[in-house]
Scaffold this motif. Structure first.
Motif, PDB file in Angstrom:
ATOM      1  N   ASP B 166      -3.899  22.817  28.366  1.00 55.41           N
ATOM      2  CA  ASP B 166      -4.303  21.473  28.765  1.00 55.41           C
ATOM      3  C   ASP B 166      -3.110  20.517  28.646  1.00 55.41           C
ATOM      4  O   ASP B 166      -2.102  20.817  28.016  1.00 55.41           O
ATOM      5  CB  ASP B 166      -5.511  20.986  27.959  1.00 55.41           C
ATOM      6  N   ALA B 167      -3.252  19.367  29.276  1.00 59.79           N
ATOM      7  CA  ALA B 167      -2.106  18.481  29.515  1.00 59.79           C
ATOM      8  C   ALA B 167      -1.348  18.118  28.240  1.00 59.79           C
ATOM      9  O   ALA B 167      -0.126  18.173  28.201  1.00 59.79           O
ATOM     10  CB  ALA B 167      -2.584  17.219  30.223  1.00 59.79           C
ATOM     11  N   LYS B 168      -2.074  17.777  27.197  1.00 57.12           N
ATOM     12  CA  LYS B 168      -1.420  17.296  25.990  1.00 57.12           C
ATOM     13  C   LYS B 168      -0.595  18.417  25.344  1.00 57.12           C
ATOM     14  O   LYS B 168       0.564  18.245  24.978  1.00 57.12           O
ATOM     15  CB  LYS B 168      -2.495  16.799  25.020  1.00 57.12           C
ATOM     16  N   LEU B 169      -1.225  19.579  25.254  1.00 57.99           N
ATOM     17  CA  LEU B 169      -0.578  20.740  24.656  1.00 57.99           C
ATOM     18  C   LEU B 169       0.645  21.147  25.470  1.00 57.99           C
ATOM     19  O   LEU B 169       1.666  21.584  24.945  1.00 57.99           O
ATOM     20  CB  LEU B 169      -1.593  21.880  24.622  1.00 57.99           C
ATOM     21  N   ARG B 170       0.497  20.998  26.774  1.00 54.82           N
ATOM     22  CA  ARG B 170       1.571  21.399  27.685  1.00 54.82           C
ATOM     23  C   ARG B 170       2.831  20.585  27.379  1.00 54.82           C
ATOM     24  O   ARG B 170       3.919  21.134  27.244  1.00 54.82           O
ATOM     25  CB  ARG B 170       1.111  21.151  29.123  1.00 54.82           C
ATOM     26  N   VAL B 171       2.648  19.278  27.233  1.00 50.90           N
ATOM     27  CA  VAL B 171       3.794  18.414  26.973  1.00 50.90           C
ATOM     28  C   VAL B 171       4.380  18.724  25.601  1.00 50.90           C
ATOM     29  O   VAL B 171       5.604  18.794  25.424  1.00 50.90           O
ATOM     30  CB  VAL B 171       3.362  16.936  27.065  1.00 50.90           C
ATOM     31  N   GLN B 172       3.502  18.982  24.637  1.00 52.95           N
ATOM     32  CA  GLN B 172       3.951  19.276  23.275  1.00 52.95           C
ATOM     33  C   GLN B 172       4.788  20.560  23.247  1.00 52.95           C
ATOM     34  O   GLN B 172       5.874  20.603  22.697  1.00 52.95           O
ATOM     35  CB  GLN B 172       2.710  19.411  22.400  1.00 52.95           C
ATOM     36  N   LEU B 173       4.275  21.608  23.874  1.00 54.74           N
ATOM     37  CA  LEU B 173       4.993  22.883  23.873  1.00 54.74           C
ATOM     38  C   LEU B 173       6.276  22.803  24.689  1.00 54.74           C
ATOM     39  O   LEU B 173       7.266  23.454  24.380  1.00 54.74           O
ATOM     40  CB  LEU B 173       4.093  23.989  24.428  1.00 54.74           C
ATOM     41  N   ARG B 174       6.230  21.986  25.725  1.00 46.88           N
ATOM     42  CA  ARG B 174       7.413  21.803  26.558  1.00 46.88           C
ATOM     43  C   ARG B 174       8.549  21.257  25.693  1.00 46.88           C
ATOM     44  O   ARG B 174       9.679  21.747  25.732  1.00 46.88           O
ATOM     45  CB  ARG B 174       7.063  20.820  27.668  1.00 46.88           C
ATOM     46  N   THR B 175       8.223  20.246  24.881  1.00 48.35           N
ATOM     47  CA  THR B 175       9.222  19.670  23.984  1.00 48.35           C
ATOM     48  C   THR B 175       9.748  20.724  23.024  1.00 48.35           C
ATOM     49  O   THR B 175      10.943  20.781  22.728  1.00 48.35           O
ATOM     50  CB  THR B 175       8.597  18.508  23.188  1.00 48.35           C
ATOM     51  N   GLU B 176       8.839  21.572  22.548  1.00 44.31           N
ATOM     52  CA  GLU B 176       9.277  22.592  21.586  1.00 44.31           C
ATOM     53  C   GLU B 176      10.193  23.615  22.233  1.00 44.31           C
ATOM     54  O   GLU B 176      11.141  24.090  21.607  1.00 44.31           O
ATOM     55  CB  GLU B 176       8.060  23.268  20.958  1.00 44.31           C
ATOM     56  N   ILE B 177       9.904  23.965  23.467  1.00 48.26           N
ATOM     57  CA  ILE B 177      10.779  24.914  24.168  1.00 48.26           C
ATOM     58  C   ILE B 177      12.162  24.300  24.335  1.00 48.26           C
ATOM     59  O   ILE B 177      13.188  24.940  24.115  1.00 48.26           O
ATOM     60  CB  ILE B 177      10.163  25.310  25.530  1.00 48.26           C
ATOM     61  N   LYS B 178      12.173  23.019  24.672  1.00 52.70           N
ATOM     62  CA  LYS B 178      13.437  22.301  24.824  1.00 52.70           C
ATOM     63  C   LYS B 178      14.222  22.328  23.497  1.00 52.70           C
ATOM     64  O   LYS B 178      15.416  22.603  23.461  1.00 52.70           O
ATOM     65  CB  LYS B 178      13.125  20.857  25.222  1.00 52.70           C
ATOM     66  N   ARG B 179      13.509  22.054  22.400  1.00 56.59           N
ATOM     67  CA  ARG B 179      14.138  22.027  21.089  1.00 56.59           C
ATOM     68  C   ARG B 179      14.682  23.422  20.725  1.00 56.59           C
ATOM     69  O   ARG B 179      15.811  23.573  20.290  1.00 56.59           O
ATOM     70  CB  ARG B 179      13.117  21.565  20.041  1.00 56.59           C
ATOM     71  N   LEU B 180      13.821  24.433  20.979  1.00 60.38           N
ATOM     72  CA  LEU B 180      14.238  25.812  20.717  1.00 60.38           C
ATOM     73  C   LEU B 180      15.517  26.146  21.460  1.00 60.38           C
ATOM     74  O   LEU B 180      16.442  26.755  20.926  1.00 60.38           O
ATOM     75  CB  LEU B 180      13.150  26.774  21.201  1.00 60.38           C
ATOM     76  N   HIS B 181      15.552  25.712  22.707  1.00 56.62           N
ATOM     77  CA  HIS B 181      16.724  26.012  23.527  1.00 56.62           C
ATOM     78  C   HIS B 181      17.953  25.321  22.971  1.00 56.62           C
ATOM     79  O   HIS B 181      19.034  25.897  22.891  1.00 56.62           O
ATOM     80  CB  HIS B 181      16.472  25.582  24.965  1.00 56.62           C
ATOM     81  N   GLN B 182      17.775  24.066  22.529  1.00 54.31           N
ATOM     82  CA  GLN B 182      18.926  23.349  21.999  1.00 54.31           C
ATOM     83  C   GLN B 182      19.421  23.969  20.704  1.00 54.31           C
ATOM     84  O   GLN B 182      20.616  23.973  20.439  1.00 54.31           O
ATOM     85  CB  GLN B 182      18.572  21.874  21.801  1.00 54.31           C
ATOM     86  N   GLU B 183      18.490  24.495  19.900  1.00 49.13           N
ATOM     87  CA  GLU B 183      18.901  25.091  18.638  1.00 49.13           C
ATOM     88  C   GLU B 183      19.532  26.461  18.829  1.00 49.13           C
ATOM     89  O   GLU B 183      20.504  26.808  18.167  1.00 49.13           O
ATOM     90  CB  GLU B 183      17.698  25.207  17.682  1.00 49.13           C
ATOM     91  N   THR B 184      18.975  27.250  19.739  1.00 51.05           N
ATOM     92  CA  THR B 184      19.440  28.637  19.850  1.00 51.05           C
ATOM     93  C   THR B 184      20.474  28.820  20.940  1.00 51.05           C
ATOM     94  O   THR B 184      21.201  29.815  20.957  1.00 51.05           O
ATOM     95  CB  THR B 184      18.270  29.586  20.149  1.00 51.05           C
ATOM     96  N   ARG B 185      20.529  27.883  21.895  1.00 50.54           N
ATOM     97  CA  ARG B 185      21.462  27.990  23.012  1.00 50.54           C
ATOM     98  C   ARG B 185      21.348  29.340  23.717  1.00 50.54           C
ATOM     99  O   ARG B 185      22.349  29.986  24.031  1.00 50.54           O
ATOM    100  CB  ARG B 185      22.895  27.747  22.550  1.00 50.54           C
ATOM    101  N   SER B 186      20.124  29.783  23.894  1.00 45.78           N
ATOM    102  CA  SER B 186      19.944  31.037  24.616  1.00 45.78           C
ATOM    103  C   SER B 186      19.799  30.729  26.102  1.00 45.78           C
ATOM    104  O   SER B 186      19.499  29.602  26.491  1.00 45.78           O
ATOM    105  CB  SER B 186      18.709  31.775  24.091  1.00 45.78           C
ATOM    106  N   THR B 187      20.028  31.752  26.903  1.00 43.86           N
ATOM    107  CA  THR B 187      19.894  31.591  28.338  1.00 43.86           C
ATOM    108  C   THR B 187      18.413  31.700  28.694  1.00 43.86           C
ATOM    109  O   THR B 187      17.754  32.671  28.341  1.00 43.86           O
ATOM    110  CB  THR B 187      20.687  32.687  29.075  1.00 43.86           C
ATOM    111  N   ILE B 188      17.892  30.694  29.367  1.00 50.39           N
ATOM    112  CA  ILE B 188      16.467  30.694  29.700  1.00 50.39           C
ATOM    113  C   ILE B 188      16.299  30.443  31.193  1.00 50.39           C
ATOM    114  O   ILE B 188      16.940  29.552  31.752  1.00 50.39           O
ATOM    115  CB  ILE B 188      15.703  29.602  28.911  1.00 50.39           C
TER     116      ILE B 188
END
Lengths: 273, 368
Positions: B166-188
């Motif tokens: 659902d919309a709220k969760l989607r935005v929340q998880l989106r932010t977390e994926i962004k954060r994960l990417h910034q921390e791990t610098r993995s190719t996504i």
């Protein structure tokens, strides 16, 4: 709006009536199996008697039905096992891959299910005679596969279709082969479906009469065929007949009760909720 | 790890059109690349070819320096998160995350350690004993993320992982994926049809349509400098205002004739010539709105107002055309009031009417 009170009552009354329709003859038969020979066909029927096991003793020991019981077990479990081993991979392939003629193949398979065994009886007799497969457990299993494999494929395919293909794909990306993915992640999910499929197939093979009659022989005839011998031209050995009928029915009933949770789960698995 | 796609072509036997048509691109190490496009544009098929779930008809896929084009999925060292599948239902959360490790023949203690680490990163450390039935949709999707991470893949592939939430969760998880990417610098590689998601996540965005790359660039490039009409239309909500027009000669110079409305040709379109059929576009956010008339403004009337929360979308009828204009929600606007629209030359887009390509003079990134 609330439903009127008599509506559930009516439904239950109808259900009880239908249940009785099935249960009464069964119960009468089951009781007759325990009657001494004297009162098998007394008229009006007597229900006041000392139960005896003499009918069972007669059919099992004197008429050697233990042998037929063994034949039934061998042929039923053997044919169901073979049908599952051959049918499940086929069902998976038909659920997941489109290939030339896959749709036609499915329709042909279901058409096999629609053929009454009597249609193939004569050709099978000639074929099996030629290849020396009459009076042979394996031969009878082969004949049953004609009817069991389509049932396995159609039921199992339904279960596979319900499972998102992403489930195996995910496992494949995570380091497994397709076969490993199937075994480790898909089969556990559809295990109740396999149980339901196996049971329905077992009941078909266990009850089958016609093919067993024409393709079996003295050493390989199954229980239903043996039961047929108690219906003579001159008279019917009612007590013995019902004793052997009980021997045929009870294992299936026990199996069904034993597996009923898996069975209902399995039968509901293919339904869209 | 770097991913290179070289001239990939994929056609499905059952369909007439080509699913992926000569796609070439490079995804740099540590980059979050978003494949954006409408359904059926080939973005998921392209990703599935990287995963090995589809084989290309021709072309080459390299991860790092390894040619993986025809390698089995299990040997590619990629992880994938799916849209319509998150958790193996027959296993607990722990068993799910441990599943990719089991094939690696690690010791029990190692598996335990790595599962705990991965679960902690996505915030489901307390759910490890739960079964599939006992977790929510968002938690299940986190399990999928943890399961993807635990193998330390060279590339993460995410196929619309948020679209079933659902919309709220989607935005929340989106932010977390962004954060994960910034921390791990993995190719996504992240596939989505949601341009807002693409904008907020991507280091780079590849816009696809009909199996072809329409544009590849940063979110700003794609938004402010669309290469063609498709990208201009697809990216941005509400969509860009686009009208058919012709280039006309006018007192010594050229102008754009929109039919009932004439606009100057901005300086960054030096190549247009008189008589050329074009599409003239301006983003709703870029239109200057005023109630009072001014020299270069086009007069019109407010026809419809839609609230977008902090902003409002105002539809103005001017010169017989309906313009969508984005304004601050607090600006008082009434239906029927007079409105004057001004178009800054910098914010104007011109596309060739036939090819749909942008006529701007900027260096066009070469693709396909």
């Amino acid at each position: 709006m609330r439903k009127p009170i008599y509506q559930p009552l009516l439904i239950y009354a109808l259900l009880i009536f239908l249940a009785l329709l099935v249960v009464i003859p069964l119960a009468a038969g089951a009781l007759t199996a325990f009657k001494p020979q004297i009162i098998w066909i007394s008229s009006p029927p007597t229900w006041n008697f000392v139960p005896t096991l003499e009918n069972f003793e007669f059919v099992l020991i004197q008429r050697q039905n233990l042998l037929h019981l063994r034949n039934s077990l061998i042929v039923s479990t053997g044919s169901v096992t073979m049908a599952l081993i051959l049918g499940i991979p086929a069902a998976y392939a038909l659920a997941r891959f489109r290939f030339r003629g896959s749709k036609g193949l499915l329709q042909w398979l279901i058409s096999l299910r629609m053929i009454p065994p009597i249609v193939v009886g004569l050709p099978f007799y000639v074929l099996f005679q030629t290849f020396d497969l009459r009076n042979n457990h394996f031969g009878l299993m082969l004949a049953y596969l004609t009817f069991l494999i389509p049932l396995v494929i159609w039921m199992m395919r339904g279960y596979f279709v319900e499972i998102p293909s992403a489930m195996e794909e995910c496992a494949m990306v995570e380091g497994y082969t397709r076969l490993q993915a199937l075994r480790k992640v898909v089969l556990p999910v559809i295990a109740p479906g396999i149980v339901a499929t196996a049971l329905l197939n077992f009941i078909f093979a266990w009850n089958e009469f016609f093919l067993a009659l024409i393709l079996g022989g003295r050493e390989t005839s199954t229980l239903p065929v043996a039961a047929g011998t108690y219906v003579g031209r001159a008279r019917v050995e009612w007590g013995n007949l019902f004793a052997i009928n009980l021997i045929i029915m009870v294992p299936v009933i026990i199996l069904t009760i034993f597996l009923r949770r898996q069975l209902t789960k399995g039968l509901a698995l293919g339904l869209v909720d | 790890m770097k991913v290179s796609l070289n001239d990939l072509v994929k056609k499905f036997p059952a369909s007439d059109s080509i699913a992926v048509n000569h796609v070439s691109l490079e995804i740099n190490d540590g980059e979050l690349m978003v494949f954006l496009g409408p359904s059926g544009c080939g973005k998921t098929t392209t990703m599935r070819m990287i995963a090995g779930l589809e084989m290309p008809d021709s072309g080459q896929i390299k991860i790092g320096e390894r040619d993986v084009t025809f390698l089995a999925p299990k040997d590619r060292r990629v992880a994938m998160v799916f849209q319509n599948f998150s958790m193996y239902p027959s296993m607990t959360v722990f068993e799910n995350i441990a599943f990719p490790l089991q094939v690696l023949k690690l010791s029990k203690a190692e598996i335990q350690q790595q599962v705990n680490d991965a679960a902690a990163i996505v915030g489901i450390g307390h759910l490890l004993k739960r079964s599939f039935r006992q977790v929510s949709g968002g938690e299940a999707q986190r399990v999928a993320l943890a399961r993807a991470m635990v193998r330390r893949p060279e590339v993460f592939l995410m196929d619309e992982p948020l679209s079933s939430l659902d919309a709220k969760l989607r935005v929340q998880l989106r932010t977390e994926i962004k954060r994960l990417h910034q921390e791990t610098r993995s190719t996504i590689v992240f596939v989505t049809h949601d341009q807002e998601e693409a904008m907020s996540l991507g280091d780079k965005i590849v816009v696809m349509s009909k199996g072809e790359i329409q544009q590849m660039g940063t979110p700003q490039d794609v938004f402010f400098k669309p290469d063609n009409v498709f990208v201009a239309n697809f990216v941005g909500t509400p969509s860009m205002n686009i009208f058919d027009a012709t280039i006309q000669r006018a007192d010594g110079g050229l102008c754009v004739d929109l039919g009932g409305l004439t606009q100057p040709v901005p300086a960054h379109f030096p190549s247009v010539s008189a008589g050329q059929a074009v599409k003239w576009g301006v983003r709703p956010e870029a239109i200057k709105f005023s109630a009072a008339p001014s020299a270069s403004a086009v007069p019109g009337q407010v026809e419809l107002i839609e609230s977008l929360g902090s902003r409002q979308e105002v539809f103005v009828r001017a010169a017989g055309k309906l313009f969508s204009v984005i304004l601050d929600a607090l600006l008082p606007v009434r239906i029927g009031q007079s409105a004057h629209l001004r178009f800054e030359p910098d914010s104007i887009h011109l596309f060739d009417a036939q090819s749909g390509l942008s006529l701007a003079s900027k260096p066009q990134p070469k693709n396909s």
